[in-house]
Write a protein that holds these residues in place. Sequence first.
Motif, PDB file in Angstrom:
ATOM      1  N   VAL A 245      81.689  25.236   1.344  1.00 47.65           N
ATOM      2  CA  VAL A 245      82.611  24.902   2.393  1.00 47.65           C
ATOM      3  C   VAL A 245      83.561  25.890   2.759  1.00 47.65           C
ATOM      4  CG1 VAL A 245      84.123  23.063   3.493  1.00 47.65           C
ATOM      5  CG2 VAL A 245      82.121  22.310   2.087  1.00 47.65           C
ATOM      6  N   THR A 246      84.363  26.585   1.710  1.00 47.40           N
ATOM      7  CA  THR A 246      85.506  27.507   2.275  1.00 47.40           C
ATOM      8  C   THR A 246      84.693  28.672   2.772  1.00 47.40           C
ATOM      9  OG1 THR A 246      86.813  26.564   0.330  1.00 47.40           O
ATOM     10  CG2 THR A 246      87.303  28.711   0.891  1.00 47.40           C
ATOM     11  N   ARG A 247      83.541  29.095   2.013  1.00 47.73           N
ATOM     12  CA  ARG A 247      83.012  30.309   2.611  1.00 47.73           C
ATOM     13  C   ARG A 247      82.466  30.204   3.998  1.00 47.73           C
ATOM     14  NH1 ARG A 247      80.183  29.612  -2.394  1.00 47.73           N
ATOM     15  NH2 ARG A 247      78.376  29.573  -1.402  1.00 47.73           N
ATOM     16  N   ASN A 248      81.910  29.252   4.481  1.00 48.62           N
ATOM     17  CA  ASN A 248      81.594  28.779   5.808  1.00 48.62           C
ATOM     18  C   ASN A 248      82.612  28.775   6.452  1.00 48.62           C
ATOM     19  OD1 ASN A 248      78.630  28.975   5.115  1.00 48.62           O
ATOM     20  ND2 ASN A 248      78.569  26.527   4.592  1.00 48.62           N
ATOM     21  N   ARG A 249      83.747  28.166   6.286  1.00 43.90           N
ATOM     22  CA  ARG A 249      84.965  28.206   7.194  1.00 43.90           C
ATOM     23  C   ARG A 249      85.216  29.597   7.799  1.00 43.90           C
ATOM     24  NH1 ARG A 249      89.736  28.563   5.464  1.00 43.90           N
ATOM     25  NH2 ARG A 249      91.214  28.280   6.812  1.00 43.90           N
ATOM     26  N   ILE A 250      85.454  30.431   6.406  1.00 49.94           N
ATOM     27  CA  ILE A 250      85.993  31.797   6.746  1.00 49.94           C
ATOM     28  C   ILE A 250      84.732  32.702   7.509  1.00 49.94           C
ATOM     29  CG2 ILE A 250      86.267  34.037   5.678  1.00 49.94           C
ATOM     30  CD1 ILE A 250      87.196  32.246   3.234  1.00 49.94           C
ATOM     31  N   LYS A 251      83.668  32.480   7.339  1.00 53.39           N
ATOM     32  CA  LYS A 251      82.521  32.941   8.334  1.00 53.39           C
ATOM     33  C   LYS A 251      82.783  32.566   9.898  1.00 53.39           C
ATOM     34  CE  LYS A 251      79.301  32.303   5.388  1.00 53.39           C
ATOM     35  NZ  LYS A 251      77.945  32.241   4.907  1.00 53.39           N
ATOM     36  N   ARG A 252      83.007  31.245   9.970  1.00 50.21           N
ATOM     37  CA  ARG A 252      83.085  30.644  11.241  1.00 50.21           C
ATOM     38  C   ARG A 252      84.369  31.106  11.798  1.00 50.21           C
ATOM     39  NH1 ARG A 252      82.284  25.895   9.154  1.00 50.21           N
ATOM     40  NH2 ARG A 252      84.193  25.261   9.251  1.00 50.21           N
ATOM     41  N   LEU A 253      85.447  31.190  11.224  1.00 49.82           N
ATOM     42  CA  LEU A 253      86.612  31.598  11.817  1.00 49.82           C
ATOM     43  C   LEU A 253      86.463  33.383  12.343  1.00 49.82           C
ATOM     44  CD1 LEU A 253      89.290  30.141   9.399  1.00 49.82           C
ATOM     45  CD2 LEU A 253      89.002  29.767  11.790  1.00 49.82           C
ATOM     46  N   ALA A 254      85.835  34.007  11.342  1.00 51.39           N
ATOM     47  CA  ALA A 254      85.693  35.442  11.790  1.00 51.39           C
ATOM     48  C   ALA A 254      84.753  35.713  12.926  1.00 51.39           C
ATOM     49  CB  ALA A 254      84.923  36.166  10.337  1.00 51.39           C
ATOM     50  N   ARG A 255      83.475  34.758  13.165  1.00 54.29           N
ATOM     51  CA  ARG A 255      82.800  34.963  14.282  1.00 54.29           C
ATOM     52  C   ARG A 255      83.646  34.418  15.368  1.00 54.29           C
ATOM     53  NH1 ARG A 255      78.420  33.259  10.654  1.00 54.29           N
ATOM     54  NH2 ARG A 255      79.238  31.018  11.100  1.00 54.29           N
ATOM     55  N   GLU A 256      84.365  33.498  15.550  1.00 57.22           N
ATOM     56  CA  GLU A 256      84.990  33.115  16.667  1.00 57.22           C
ATOM     57  C   GLU A 256      85.962  34.095  16.962  1.00 57.22           C
ATOM     58  OE1 GLU A 256      86.184  30.494  19.648  1.00 57.22           O
ATOM     59  OE2 GLU A 256      84.502  30.660  18.544  1.00 57.22           O
TER      60      GLU A 256
END
Length: 111
Positions: free
Chosen positions: A52-63
């Motif tokens: 969950v944490t890893r996907n959140r960081i990836k989502r924020l970076a892509r955004e």
Amino acid sequence: KDDRLLTRAQFVHLSTHARKVHSQHFIAFFETSSHHRSRLGITVSRKVGNAVTRNRIKRLAREYFRQNRRTLEHHWDIHVIAKKEAADSGQHAVFGSLEKLFKRIESFQDE
């Protein structure tokens, strides 16, 4: 998908041949892109946190990249690697760290 680094070969090439900058939450390898656009690749290891944490960081970076890629004057291939500190940070801290990273990358345009 045209704006993303997808293959292992692209990531390996950047990690061995590209320049490196870092901020509080991220490390980035970058070089000028042979494509007509800037592209982003993100790596978040299991040491950073759970899925969950890893996907959140990836989502924020892509955004952040989606919203701010127009500010990049040149076309870059960028490989962003998250540090452990990114796991406990909020959106504003992550965006601020990425902003510093992208400004440092743009400062290399003259060389």
